[in-house]
Structures are given as C-alpha cells and as structure tokens.
Scaffold this motif. Sequence first.
Motif, mmCIF file in Angstrom:
data_model
loop_
_atom_site.group_PDB
_atom_site.id
_atom_site.type_symbol
_atom_site.label_atom_id
_atom_site.label_comp_id
_atom_site.label_asym_id
_atom_site.label_seq_id
_atom_site.Cartn_x
_atom_site.Cartn_y
_atom_site.Cartn_z
ATOM 1 N N LYS A 249 2.488 1.579 -3.489
ATOM 2 C CA LYS A 249 1.516 1.876 -4.548
ATOM 3 C C LYS A 249 1.016 3.310 -4.468
ATOM 4 O O LYS A 249 0.701 3.933 -5.492
ATOM 5 C CB LYS A 249 0.347 0.898 -4.449
ATOM 6 C CG LYS A 249 -0.546 0.864 -5.684
ATOM 7 C CD LYS A 249 -1.520 -0.295 -5.623
ATOM 8 C CE LYS A 249 -2.345 -0.365 -6.901
ATOM 9 N NZ LYS A 249 -3.265 -1.537 -6.896
ATOM 10 N N LYS A 250 0.949 3.855 -3.265
ATOM 11 C CA LYS A 250 0.509 5.237 -3.095
ATOM 12 C C LYS A 250 1.433 6.196 -3.831
ATOM 13 O O LYS A 250 0.997 7.222 -4.359
ATOM 14 C CB LYS A 250 0.462 5.580 -1.603
ATOM 15 C CG LYS A 250 -0.096 6.961 -1.308
ATOM 16 C CD LYS A 250 -0.205 7.216 0.191
ATOM 17 C CE LYS A 250 -0.786 8.589 0.481
ATOM 18 N NZ LYS A 250 -0.881 8.851 1.943
ATOM 19 N N LYS A 251 2.713 5.880 -3.884
ATOM 20 C CA LYS A 251 3.696 6.726 -4.560
ATOM 21 C C LYS A 251 3.752 6.459 -6.059
ATOM 22 O O LYS A 251 3.761 7.384 -6.862
ATOM 23 C CB LYS A 251 5.075 6.500 -3.922
ATOM 24 C CG LYS A 251 6.244 7.090 -4.706
ATOM 25 C CD LYS A 251 6.262 8.606 -4.673
ATOM 26 C CE LYS A 251 7.515 9.130 -5.375
ATOM 27 N NZ LYS A 251 7.604 10.609 -5.290
ATOM 28 N N TYR A 252 3.797 5.189 -6.447
ATOM 29 C CA TYR A 252 4.072 4.839 -7.843
ATOM 30 C C TYR A 252 2.843 4.449 -8.652
ATOM 31 O O TYR A 252 2.932 4.328 -9.868
ATOM 32 C CB TYR A 252 5.090 3.699 -7.890
ATOM 33 C CG TYR A 252 6.440 4.090 -7.332
ATOM 34 C CD1 TYR A 252 7.345 4.822 -8.091
ATOM 35 C CD2 TYR A 252 6.797 3.752 -6.037
ATOM 36 C CE1 TYR A 252 8.572 5.205 -7.578
ATOM 37 C CE2 TYR A 252 8.028 4.120 -5.514
ATOM 38 C CZ TYR A 252 8.907 4.847 -6.283
ATOM 39 O OH TYR A 252 10.122 5.221 -5.772
ATOM 40 N N GLY A 253 1.720 4.221 -7.976
ATOM 41 C CA GLY A 253 0.509 3.864 -8.707
ATOM 42 C C GLY A 253 0.443 2.410 -9.124
ATOM 43 O O GLY A 253 -0.537 1.979 -9.734
ATOM 44 N N VAL A 254 1.491 1.650 -8.833
ATOM 45 C CA VAL A 254 1.526 0.214 -9.144
ATOM 46 C C VAL A 254 2.103 -0.513 -7.941
ATOM 47 O O VAL A 254 2.750 0.088 -7.080
ATOM 48 C CB VAL A 254 2.383 -0.098 -10.404
ATOM 49 C CG1 VAL A 254 1.768 0.520 -11.643
ATOM 50 C CG2 VAL A 254 3.822 0.401 -10.209
ATOM 51 N N SER A 255 1.876 -1.818 -7.871
ATOM 52 C CA SER A 255 2.431 -2.612 -6.778
ATOM 53 C C SER A 255 3.935 -2.782 -6.974
ATOM 54 O O SER A 255 4.448 -2.581 -8.085
ATOM 55 C CB SER A 255 1.769 -3.987 -6.742
ATOM 56 O OG SER A 255 2.182 -4.757 -7.858
ATOM 57 N N GLU B 83 4.578 -5.203 -9.833
ATOM 58 C CA GLU B 83 4.342 -4.611 -11.154
ATOM 59 C C GLU B 83 5.468 -3.652 -11.520
ATOM 60 O O GLU B 83 5.901 -3.591 -12.684
ATOM 61 C CB GLU B 83 2.996 -3.884 -11.153
ATOM 62 C CG GLU B 83 1.787 -4.803 -11.073
ATOM 63 C CD GLU B 83 0.494 -4.045 -10.828
ATOM 64 O OE1 GLU B 83 -0.530 -4.449 -11.389
ATOM 65 O OE2 GLU B 83 0.513 -3.056 -10.056
ATOM 66 N N PHE B 84 5.926 -2.886 -10.547
ATOM 67 C CA PHE B 84 7.062 -1.985 -10.777
ATOM 68 C C PHE B 84 8.281 -2.770 -11.246
ATOM 69 O O PHE B 84 8.967 -2.388 -12.194
ATOM 70 C CB PHE B 84 7.371 -1.221 -9.485
ATOM 71 C CG PHE B 84 8.576 -0.334 -9.565
ATOM 72 C CD1 PHE B 84 8.488 0.973 -10.023
ATOM 73 C CD2 PHE B 84 9.827 -0.809 -9.161
ATOM 74 C CE1 PHE B 84 9.613 1.786 -10.088
ATOM 75 C CE2 PHE B 84 10.958 -0.007 -9.221
ATOM 76 C CZ PHE B 84 10.847 1.309 -9.687
ATOM 77 N N THR C 150 0.833 -1.212 0.000
ATOM 78 C CA THR C 150 0.000 0.000 0.000
ATOM 79 C C THR C 150 0.864 1.258 0.000
ATOM 80 O O THR C 150 0.600 2.221 -0.732
ATOM 81 C CB THR C 150 -0.922 0.008 1.231
ATOM 82 O OG1 THR C 150 -1.744 -1.155 1.201
ATOM 83 C CG2 THR C 150 -1.795 1.250 1.250
#
Length: 289
Positions: A275-281, A284-285, A272
């Motif tokens: 993902k808040k920073k990068y928009g992906v898990s 996924e990153f 969480t």
Amino acid sequence: MVIKTENINTISLNNIDPDHIGLIVYNLKDDYSCLQNLHLPNRRTFYTVIYLTSGFITLNIDKYNCQLQQQQVMFFSPSTVLSLLTENDQKDGWVILFEEHFFTQRYNDNVLHHFSFLKTQKMQAQNVAVEQQLGWPMILETMHREYLFSHPDAKNILRSYLNIFLGTLSRNVNIEGTEIPKNEKEEKVISFERLISEQFAHERLPSFYADQLFISTNYLNRLCQERRGISAGQLIRERVLMEAERLLIHTYKNISEISFELGFENVSYFITFFKKKYGVSPEEFRKKQ
C-alpha cells in the motif's frame, strides 16, 4: 483480457525442444509450435525475440496488452510474465529463443546485459527499420539453417550471428538514453541486479548483496544512486513489488499465499509494504485490473 492460472508456470527450452543447444530458431511460416507454449501465463528460463514479417500476434506482458504486427519486433527477458492472447493464421516471421549461458559461453558474463533493451524493454512492439528488413532475412535464414543441421561447429557460428543480430536489434530499437557504458561501476550494478532476481524473495538487505559482491554496503548504495538514481534498498523493493504485481494479476493465489511466496513474515506487513507504493491494498489493486 488477462488469463489467470493457479501458478505462473516456468517454461524451459527443454519443454520446446529436448535436443536444444541453448538456442532455438523458428521460422513461423513453417512451424509455430513454439507459440503453443505461450497461451497460458508463463515465465521462461530464456530470452525471447519475435520478429513478424506479416500477420499479427496479441500478447499480454505482465499487465499490458500489446499487438505485434507486420515488420515489428518484440523482445522479452526471462522473468517477464508472458501469454499469447490472439494470433492469425497468416503470420510469418521468426522467433529466437536463447539461454543466457549459450551467449556467455563465448562472451563475457555481463556482455549480454549491455544489450539494455533486453532488460529495460518497452511494453510495445518496435517498428523494424528498412535497413534491418533488408539485412535480417540473411542473418535469420543462416541461423535457422545452422540450427536445423547441427554441424559440429554450429554453436560457435550461431553465437556469432546472435551477437550480430542483437547488435543490429539494439541499433534498431534506439532507445534514447538507455545505452549502458561499459565500466567497472556498471558491471557491479548489473551483477547486483542479477543477484536480486535470484534472491529477492529471501534476501532483502543490501548488506547481503554487498557481501556477495565483495564491496561495502555504503559503496553499493553509492553505485546504485550514481548508475540508477535510487538506493540499493529501493532496487530490491522494486523487484519485490514487480513480483507482487505479477502474482496478483496472473494467478488465483490469495493474499496470504502471495505474502508467503514473497518471503514476508506476515500478511499485514505485506499489505502495508504494498500500500505504501500503490496507495491501495493488494486486494484492491487486483480488483482494478
């Protein structure tokens, strides 16, 4: 291309020269053994400056590939994850490796941090100005000679020449807006950033760092907003996220292992947070790199 390993190894000057004095100066024309330690992703306990007068070297710095060519210079702070990707046999130039304490034994603790390029480096090589091309050979030859012959007063001479070299390198880099005014507020923020680098995996609360600096949390936040444009908590989070990026890109560690290494209570919270920073898990990153 990014090389992955089980762990990001940490290299000290002892790995390169057990008899070092806190600083090592290499002439790449005569000896490039210092580069042999860089073929796998690593952190270093020392600062690295590479100045090429001929040839080329391709490096991976965190998640960026960069090529260093003739009459270009690059500089790396200890925490940067660095690996050497390619090089040619005709390269010539200089490598300076130095530990922070080598410099600060003569100068004030935070003086080194006023060379802002060592902390906020651009992720590309810097062209060396003509005046530095003329002046640096004398400085570097003298440093190399002092390093090799190890006279009793060599350390003092080398510190002085290192200060001169870094000063002229700072002038050469000339990053607009990155000169750090030397005042009490800036000294506090620099000290805060140094503490973050040492403690970020275990200490997330600004109040912990404020206590270490003998100031209030509110004052620490005001200083960070004034000097860096973001809160103290955001500075801490940015450092954690940087480390998460490095581990995802450069190691085979799974998400659970990375979460644990970064001090998260559970994997879900880490996912969480990321993902808040990068928009992906995180997973996924990693796949996108």
